[in-house]
Scaffold this motif. Sequence first.
Motif, short mmCIF file in Angstrom:
data_model
loop_
_atom_site.label_atom_id
_atom_site.label_comp_id
_atom_site.label_asym_id
_atom_site.label_seq_id
_atom_site.Cartn_x
_atom_site.Cartn_y
_atom_site.Cartn_z
N CYS A 39 4.11 2.18 26.82
CA CYS A 39 4.74 1.81 25.55
C CYS A 39 4.28 2.73 24.43
O CYS A 39 3.18 3.27 24.47
CB CYS A 39 4.37 0.37 25.25
SG CYS A 39 4.95 -0.25 23.67
N SER A 45 3.26 1.82 21.62
CA SER A 45 2.05 1.24 21.01
C SER A 45 0.80 1.78 21.70
O SER A 45 -0.23 1.95 21.07
CB SER A 45 2.06 -0.28 21.12
OG SER A 45 3.25 -0.78 20.61
N HIS A 50 -0.38 -2.88 28.05
CA HIS A 50 -0.18 -4.29 27.68
C HIS A 50 1.14 -4.86 28.21
O HIS A 50 1.38 -6.04 28.07
CB HIS A 50 -0.24 -4.43 26.16
CG HIS A 50 0.75 -3.55 25.46
ND1 HIS A 50 0.47 -2.25 25.14
CD2 HIS A 50 2.02 -3.78 25.06
CE1 HIS A 50 1.54 -1.72 24.56
NE2 HIS A 50 2.49 -2.63 24.51
N GLU A 51 1.98 -4.00 28.81
CA GLU A 51 3.26 -4.53 29.33
C GLU A 51 3.08 -4.89 30.80
O GLU A 51 3.61 -4.24 31.69
CB GLU A 51 4.37 -3.49 29.13
CG GLU A 51 4.59 -3.18 27.65
CD GLU A 51 5.84 -2.38 27.39
OE1 GLU A 51 6.41 -1.79 28.32
OE2 GLU A 51 6.27 -2.34 26.23
N CYS A 110 7.06 -7.08 25.80
CA CYS A 110 6.85 -6.23 24.62
C CYS A 110 8.16 -5.64 24.10
O CYS A 110 8.72 -6.13 23.14
CB CYS A 110 5.84 -5.13 24.93
SG CYS A 110 5.46 -4.09 23.51
N ARG A 122 11.88 3.89 29.31
CA ARG A 122 10.60 3.35 29.74
C ARG A 122 10.20 3.90 31.11
O ARG A 122 10.98 3.86 32.05
CB ARG A 122 10.68 1.83 29.90
CG ARG A 122 10.28 1.02 28.69
CD ARG A 122 8.79 1.15 28.38
NE ARG A 122 8.38 0.27 27.32
CZ ARG A 122 8.52 0.50 26.01
NH1 ARG A 122 9.08 1.62 25.62
NH2 ARG A 122 8.15 -0.37 25.12
ZN LIG Z 1 4.44 -2.40 24.00
#
Ligand SMILES: [Zn+2]
Length: 366
Positions: free
Chosen positions: A38, A40, A59-60, A163, A361
């Motif tokens: 991501c 982020s 975090h995904e 997310c 992604r």
């Molecule tokens: Zn994310």
Amino acid sequence: MKAAYLSEIASPFIVGDAVIDAPIGREVLVDVKAVGLCHSDVHLGENDFGFSAPIMLGHEVAGVVAEIGPDVAGLQVGDHVVACLITSCGHCNACARGYLNACRNGRELYRARTENPRVSINGEAVSTPAGMAGFAEQALIHENQLVAIDKSVPFDRAALLGCGVLTGAGAISNSARVRSGETVAVIGCGGVGLNAIQMARITSAERIIAVDLQPGKLELARDFGATDVIHAGEVDPVAAVKEITGGLGVDHALEVIGLVPTVEQALGMLTTHGTAYLVGIQRPGATLDLNIDGVGGPFLQREHGVRGVWMGSSNFRVDVPKLAELYLQGRLKLDELVSRTISLADINTGFDELKTGTVARNVIAF
Ligand SMILES: [Zn+2]
Ligand SMILES: [Zn+2]
């Protein structure tokens, strides 16, 4: 276990061995099956937010519950789960009202410094921003950051729900509360923007206008439900939106990049009562110079609004299972969002591709 980590900020990921602790309290040990790459993570990996190295990101996360702490009540071994970086205590006023992203007690979910670290590398405690550390074979995550989903959703699709999909779809359904027949413009058609576009389609927005600089992303935007696309490198997007909407402008303009000039464009393309939503994460110290001229400016007279959006104003425990269901019904596209499935060893290449802006992604699968 195998894990990818940073030995210092703004350096490539190192893939090596890490030691993960057993779950205590309400922690859950998750066998990570898929984890998305991501933007982020790029922010956290390239800028100093005060985390001491080594740092683990990711975090995904989607995976299977392998072990639960003694106080876990809501999940069982074998559950398929999606993680979310929103840390919510579950007992404050904001949590009680369902505004999980407004909770200010997120630290309650982390271990105290006096306790064993959740993850360590060569005997050294690892920083795990937002309590995640998903770029690894296993992750130790608090129960409040996990939600169980239907086991028929493939992991590499499910990983995106917590997310990018949550943020984009939630910006439309929770923040903007777009109603049937309204008009929407989305500036920036990456992993988040495409989900805003498809949720606008699901909510039957009358016009869904996609704005981007990359023809490939505009093509994807059409597949996801955009009724009109604007190549911002070839035409002035504000003028183009006005033209498409018969001179009026749109009810909702979402800025999903995180740049001030595109926020100004979003404000410029609003119709009366229209609102600009700041979804993209802005640089530290960014400010907006807003023309609030009461006589000649449109902001007051046409009752414009500007609103910040954090994680799609989502209650992820309600929204993630809902989005999974929409996927299983064939109404929410996830397959098309996964540009490439890669191995943990390819993490640096995966991020290089993300930074070029050409992929929606990349997802690491185990
Ligand atoms: Zn994310
Ligand atoms: Zn709370």
